[in-house]
Design a protein around this motif. Sequence first.
Motif, PDB file in Angstrom:
ATOM      1  N   UNK A 133      -3.457   5.084 -10.866  1.00  0.00           N
ATOM      2  CA  UNK A 133      -3.044   4.287  -9.728  1.00  0.00           C
ATOM      3  C   UNK A 133      -3.719   4.763  -8.589  1.00  0.00           C
ATOM      4  N   UNK A 134      -3.671   6.255  -8.430  1.00  0.00           N
ATOM      5  CA  UNK A 134      -4.394   6.910  -7.484  1.00  0.00           C
ATOM      6  C   UNK A 134      -5.949   6.470  -7.083  1.00  0.00           C
ATOM      7  N   UNK A 135      -6.450   6.355  -8.337  1.00  0.00           N
ATOM      8  CA  UNK A 135      -7.762   5.849  -8.341  1.00  0.00           C
ATOM      9  C   UNK A 135      -8.006   4.441  -7.924  1.00  0.00           C
ATOM     10  N   UNK A 165       1.065  -1.106   0.101  1.00  0.00           N
ATOM     11  CA  UNK A 165       0.038  -0.183  -0.027  1.00  0.00           C
ATOM     12  C   UNK A 165       0.964   1.293   0.011  1.00  0.00           C
ATOM     13  N   UNK A 166       1.855   1.359   0.799  1.00  0.00           N
ATOM     14  CA  UNK A 166       2.751   2.261   0.981  1.00  0.00           C
ATOM     15  C   UNK A 166       3.500   2.822  -0.119  1.00  0.00           C
ATOM     16  N   UNK A 167       4.148   1.379  -0.927  1.00  0.00           N
ATOM     17  CA  UNK A 167       4.862   1.333  -1.942  1.00  0.00           C
ATOM     18  C   UNK A 167       4.126   1.981  -3.316  1.00  0.00           C
ATOM     19  N   UNK A 207       4.587   5.195  -5.396  1.00  0.00           N
ATOM     20  CA  UNK A 207       4.880   4.694  -7.007  1.00  0.00           C
ATOM     21  C   UNK A 207       3.754   5.874  -7.506  1.00  0.00           C
ATOM     22  N   UNK A 208       2.846   6.339  -7.055  1.00  0.00           N
ATOM     23  CA  UNK A 208       1.980   7.232  -7.553  1.00  0.00           C
ATOM     24  C   UNK A 208       2.493   8.730  -7.597  1.00  0.00           C
ATOM     25  N   UNK A 209       2.936   8.961  -6.406  1.00  0.00           N
ATOM     26  CA  UNK A 209       3.920  10.358  -6.515  1.00  0.00           C
ATOM     27  C   UNK A 209       4.968  10.375  -7.379  1.00  0.00           C
ATOM     28  N   UNK A 210       5.763   9.393  -7.797  1.00  0.00           N
ATOM     29  CA  UNK A 210       6.767   9.397  -8.790  1.00  0.00           C
ATOM     30  C   UNK A 210       6.170   9.432 -10.261  1.00  0.00           C
ATOM     31  N   UNK A 211       5.186   8.577 -10.300  1.00  0.00           N
ATOM     32  CA  UNK A 211       4.603   8.484 -11.818  1.00  0.00           C
ATOM     33  C   UNK A 211       3.649   9.703 -12.155  1.00  0.00           C
TER      34      UNK A 211
END
Length: 131
Positions: free
Chosen positions: A20-22, A5-7, A11-15
């Motif tokens: 991914x967020x949804x 979950x944290x990964x 990942x969302x913050x990077x990409x």
Amino acid sequence: MTMTALDKWYGYMKSHDTAVLWELLHPDAVFESPVVHTPQRGRDITFKYLASAEKVLGGPGFKYVGEWRNDTGAVLEFENEIEGIKINGVDIITFSADDRIVHFKVMVRPLKGMNLLHRLMGEQLAQATKA
């Protein structure tokens, strides 16, 4: 909370991939803003706030500088500088048993930074509503 979950959040913050967020948001997710008095309830509004915040705050210079975890969540300290104002804050994230975000609270300092984010987020949310 598993690491996944944290990964996925990192990942969302990077990409910057909003799909991914949804998928990461639980249908009953709750978002608490540093400037909006009442909690925002539901995936749709939580998505709108987090996607807008990532555009406003998550640009060049954004970095997480601290991380504290427990079995169901994490507190992530962040920093960035926008319009010459150094902003410091924390994301307090709670995950469900199925690795989705069920609660997301943001706290920001200093007041000058919070006021700037209030203005920029208002502009970004207005654009998102028109789109």
